[in-house]
Design a protein around this motif. Structure first.
Motif, mmCIF file in Angstrom:
data_model
loop_
_atom_site.group_PDB
_atom_site.id
_atom_site.type_symbol
_atom_site.label_atom_id
_atom_site.label_comp_id
_atom_site.label_asym_id
_atom_site.label_seq_id
_atom_site.Cartn_x
_atom_site.Cartn_y
_atom_site.Cartn_z
ATOM 1 N N ALA A 168 0.842 -1.192 0.000
ATOM 2 C CA ALA A 168 0.000 0.000 0.000
ATOM 3 C C ALA A 168 0.876 1.239 0.000
ATOM 4 O O ALA A 168 1.929 1.280 0.635
ATOM 5 N N LEU A 169 0.442 2.255 -0.732
ATOM 6 C CA LEU A 169 1.126 3.540 -0.761
ATOM 7 C C LEU A 169 0.131 4.621 -0.368
ATOM 8 O O LEU A 169 -0.978 4.664 -0.910
ATOM 9 N N VAL A 170 0.497 5.458 0.560
ATOM 10 C CA VAL A 170 -0.325 6.591 0.960
ATOM 11 C C VAL A 170 0.556 7.831 0.939
ATOM 12 O O VAL A 170 1.554 7.903 1.665
ATOM 13 N N GLU A 171 0.209 8.791 0.089
ATOM 14 C CA GLU A 171 1.008 10.003 -0.049
ATOM 15 C C GLU A 171 0.083 11.216 -0.132
ATOM 16 O O GLU A 171 -0.924 11.200 -0.846
ATOM 17 N N SER A 172 0.424 12.265 0.587
ATOM 18 C CA SER A 172 -0.308 13.519 0.467
ATOM 19 C C SER A 172 0.240 14.294 -0.720
ATOM 20 O O SER A 172 1.270 13.938 -1.301
ATOM 21 N N GLY A 173 -0.444 15.362 -1.092
ATOM 22 C CA GLY A 173 0.016 16.179 -2.209
ATOM 23 C C GLY A 173 -0.744 15.906 -3.493
ATOM 24 O O GLY A 173 -1.611 15.026 -3.560
ATOM 25 N N GLU A 174 -0.421 16.677 -4.531
ATOM 26 C CA GLU A 174 -1.077 16.555 -5.825
ATOM 27 C C GLU A 174 -0.172 15.819 -6.811
ATOM 28 O O GLU A 174 1.057 15.907 -6.744
ATOM 29 N N ALA A 194 -14.739 19.108 1.537
ATOM 30 C CA ALA A 194 -13.898 20.108 2.200
ATOM 31 C C ALA A 194 -13.270 19.567 3.473
ATOM 32 O O ALA A 194 -12.176 19.978 3.867
ATOM 33 N N SER A 195 -13.957 18.595 4.097
ATOM 34 C CA SER A 195 -13.491 18.087 5.384
ATOM 35 C C SER A 195 -12.487 16.948 5.268
ATOM 36 O O SER A 195 -11.912 16.520 6.266
ATOM 37 N N GLU A 196 -12.269 16.415 4.054
ATOM 38 C CA GLU A 196 -11.380 15.266 3.917
ATOM 39 C C GLU A 196 -10.030 15.682 3.338
ATOM 40 O O GLU A 196 -9.951 16.565 2.481
ATOM 41 N N PRO A 197 -8.968 15.074 3.804
ATOM 42 C CA PRO A 197 -7.644 15.396 3.265
ATOM 43 C C PRO A 197 -7.506 14.867 1.847
ATOM 44 O O PRO A 197 -7.927 13.756 1.538
ATOM 45 N N ARG A 198 -6.905 15.668 0.992
ATOM 46 C CA ARG A 198 -6.682 15.235 -0.386
ATOM 47 C C ARG A 198 -5.375 14.452 -0.431
ATOM 48 O O ARG A 198 -4.299 15.025 -0.527
ATOM 49 N N LYS A 199 -5.510 13.148 -0.349
ATOM 50 C CA LYS A 199 -4.326 12.292 -0.364
ATOM 51 C C LYS A 199 -4.487 11.210 -1.409
ATOM 52 O O LYS A 199 -5.583 10.994 -1.957
ATOM 53 N N ASN A 200 -3.415 10.541 -1.683
ATOM 54 C CA ASN A 200 -3.396 9.467 -2.674
ATOM 55 C C ASN A 200 -3.226 8.134 -1.960
ATOM 56 O O ASN A 200 -2.316 7.974 -1.145
ATOM 57 N N GLU A 201 -4.119 7.190 -2.258
ATOM 58 C CA GLU A 201 -4.060 5.854 -1.657
ATOM 59 C C GLU A 201 -4.056 4.815 -2.774
ATOM 60 O O GLU A 201 -4.953 4.789 -3.602
ATOM 61 N N LEU A 202 -3.042 3.974 -2.783
ATOM 62 C CA LEU A 202 -2.929 2.939 -3.805
ATOM 63 C C LEU A 202 -2.625 1.604 -3.158
ATOM 64 O O LEU A 202 -1.932 1.540 -2.139
ATOM 65 N N VAL A 203 -3.158 0.541 -3.760
ATOM 66 C CA VAL A 203 -2.853 -0.809 -3.324
ATOM 67 C C VAL A 203 -2.445 -1.626 -4.546
ATOM 68 O O VAL A 203 -3.120 -1.594 -5.578
ATOM 69 N N PHE A 204 -1.322 -2.316 -4.433
ATOM 70 C CA PHE A 204 -0.854 -3.224 -5.479
ATOM 71 C C PHE A 204 -0.814 -4.640 -4.905
ATOM 72 O O PHE A 204 -0.336 -4.847 -3.790
ATOM 73 N N LEU A 223 8.123 0.763 -6.273
ATOM 74 C CA LEU A 223 6.838 1.443 -6.425
ATOM 75 C C LEU A 223 6.767 2.757 -5.655
ATOM 76 O O LEU A 223 6.290 3.773 -6.180
ATOM 77 N N ALA A 224 7.216 2.755 -4.404
ATOM 78 C CA ALA A 224 7.065 3.944 -3.565
ATOM 79 C C ALA A 224 7.835 5.134 -4.135
ATOM 80 O O ALA A 224 7.272 6.227 -4.309
ATOM 81 N N ASP A 225 9.096 4.941 -4.444
ATOM 82 C CA ASP A 225 9.917 6.050 -4.938
ATOM 83 C C ASP A 225 9.447 6.532 -6.309
ATOM 84 O O ASP A 225 9.400 7.743 -6.573
ATOM 85 N N SER A 226 9.110 5.594 -7.186
ATOM 86 C CA SER A 226 8.694 5.995 -8.529
ATOM 87 C C SER A 226 7.340 6.696 -8.503
ATOM 88 O O SER A 226 7.084 7.598 -9.314
ATOM 89 N N PHE A 227 6.481 6.329 -7.544
ATOM 90 C CA PHE A 227 5.202 7.028 -7.441
ATOM 91 C C PHE A 227 5.405 8.443 -6.887
ATOM 92 O O PHE A 227 4.797 9.405 -7.361
ATOM 93 N N ARG A 228 6.255 8.556 -5.884
ATOM 94 C CA ARG A 228 6.516 9.885 -5.309
ATOM 95 C C ARG A 228 7.065 10.836 -6.362
ATOM 96 O O ARG A 228 6.845 12.055 -6.308
ATOM 97 N N ALA A 229 7.783 10.307 -7.329
ATOM 98 C CA ALA A 229 8.339 11.150 -8.397
ATOM 99 C C ALA A 229 7.246 11.769 -9.258
ATOM 100 O O ALA A 229 7.518 12.712 -10.013
ATOM 101 N N CYS A 230 6.028 11.249 -9.163
ATOM 102 C CA CYS A 230 4.908 11.797 -9.940
ATOM 103 C C CYS A 230 4.213 12.952 -9.227
ATOM 104 O O CYS A 230 3.334 13.605 -9.803
#
Length: 330
Positions: free
Chosen positions: A236-242, A298-308, A318-325
């Motif tokens: 699982a990958l969980v990252e904040s940001g756009e 408005a009340s929820e954090p805009r984060k990215n959640e992925l499961v492989f 996966l983690a580093d290459s996804f963060r690069a996006c």
């Protein structure tokens, strides 16, 4: 390419349960329970067998449900056309059933069945995959770990019935469940005896559809969740940001080209830069389906959640290459 895909109206499509599991796990017992349970649903069934003589069809209870048999081999790319054809014929009698169950042979990789609901446009407008249900024989699964099909059936599952629990000790059961959890950390696991389970845990669970928020077990995100001694596992990958849409497109394309056969399932909710709506996606091997979902609250954090879920995931970076996006904040 990432693009918004209009979701099919759930009210007009038939929910489909793919029932899988290794030989002797209890699939036919579970199918009979589905057909005889007072759940108020009319169920159509497609039974797939390996070999020229069908046996499972003869073991299925006599019921009012529609039962179709495919006995020309495992459901795979060579007979996917038959599956599409049977579903198409079933839809001509759409008023006679509410739910479709596809039982695969115990020797089958469930991926081609799942892919049918991605690849064929007509099937997509008529049916939607509700869940992949895998029955695991708690007593005998230890003998089948080396079989790719057994591992893949577990890895692809949305719901797992850990069956025949009365034939193993509590310690063996706990060890087995931990091993299964290492292979598939997002499936719902139910311990059963003689495949006894409430139907609301199997039918209409919407487990394969990411219109609903992706549900991730908090323990799954702990560091220990990724530790396992098998080649099949989940990350699982969980990252904040756009996310930069162009970079994400390029990353997914490269990932699927290089590792598609080893990625059994992927699913997630993403925060794309410049978009007010969540982007939801799911994939099976080389196939990818994504679309815009509801607006972010408005009340929820805009984060990215992925499961492989797949084989040799640790080698994919996966983690580093996804963060690069992610959009870099200057």
């Amino acid at each position: 390419m990432i693009a918004a895909i209009n979701p099919t109206d759930d009210r007009t499509t038939v929910p489909v349960t793919v029932l899988t599991g290794y030989l002797g796990a209890g699939k036919t017992t579970l199918l009979n329970r589905i057909l005889t349970y007072e759940h108020g649903k009319k169920v159509a069934v497609i039974v797939n067998e390996f070999g020229e003589v069908g046996i499972d069809n003869q073991l299925v209870v006599d019921a009012d449900e529609e039962i179709f048999e495919m006995n020309n081999g495992c459901i795979c790319c060579t007979v996917r056309g038959d599956l599409i054809r049977i579903i198409g014929n079933l839809m001509k009698r759409r008023d006679k059933f509410d739910h479709l169950v596809i039982e695969t042979t115990g020797l089958a990789d469930p991926a081609p069945v799942i892919q049918t609901f991605f690849m064929d446009d007509e099937v997509q407008t008529q049916a939607r995959l509700d869940a992949v249900v895998t029955v695991v024989d708690a007593r005998h699964i230890q003998q089948h770990w080396e079989a790719d099909e057994a591992a893949e059936q577990i890895a692809f599952a949305d719901v797992i019935l850990l069956n025949k629990t009365d034939l193993v000790t509590a310690a063996e059961l706990e060890e087995l469940e931990q091993r299964i959890r290492g292979m598939n950390a997002i499936a719902r696991i139910h311990r059963t005896r003689d495949a006894q389970i409430e139907m609301d845990a199997l039918l209409g669970v919407n487990a394969f559809d990411l219109n609903n928020a992706l549900q991730i077990d908090p323990e799954f995100l702990s560091e220990t969740a990724h530790e396992h001694d098998e080649t099949v596992g989940s990350i699982a990958l969980v990252e904040s940001g756009e996310l930069d849409g162009a970079k994400l497109n390029a990353w997914l394309g490269e990932l699927l080209r290089e590792h598609g056969p080893d990625i059994f399932r992927m699913k997630g909710i993403l925060n794309i830069a410049g978009e007010d709506n969540r982007f939801v996606f799911q994939g099976v091997h080389m196939l990818f389906d994504g679309r815009q979902d509801r607006p972010w609250k408005a009340s929820e954090p805009r984060k990215n959640e992925l499961v492989f879920i797949g084989r040799n995931l640790e080698q994919m970076n996966l983690a580093d290459s996804f963060r690069a996006c992610l959009v870099q904040i200057s």
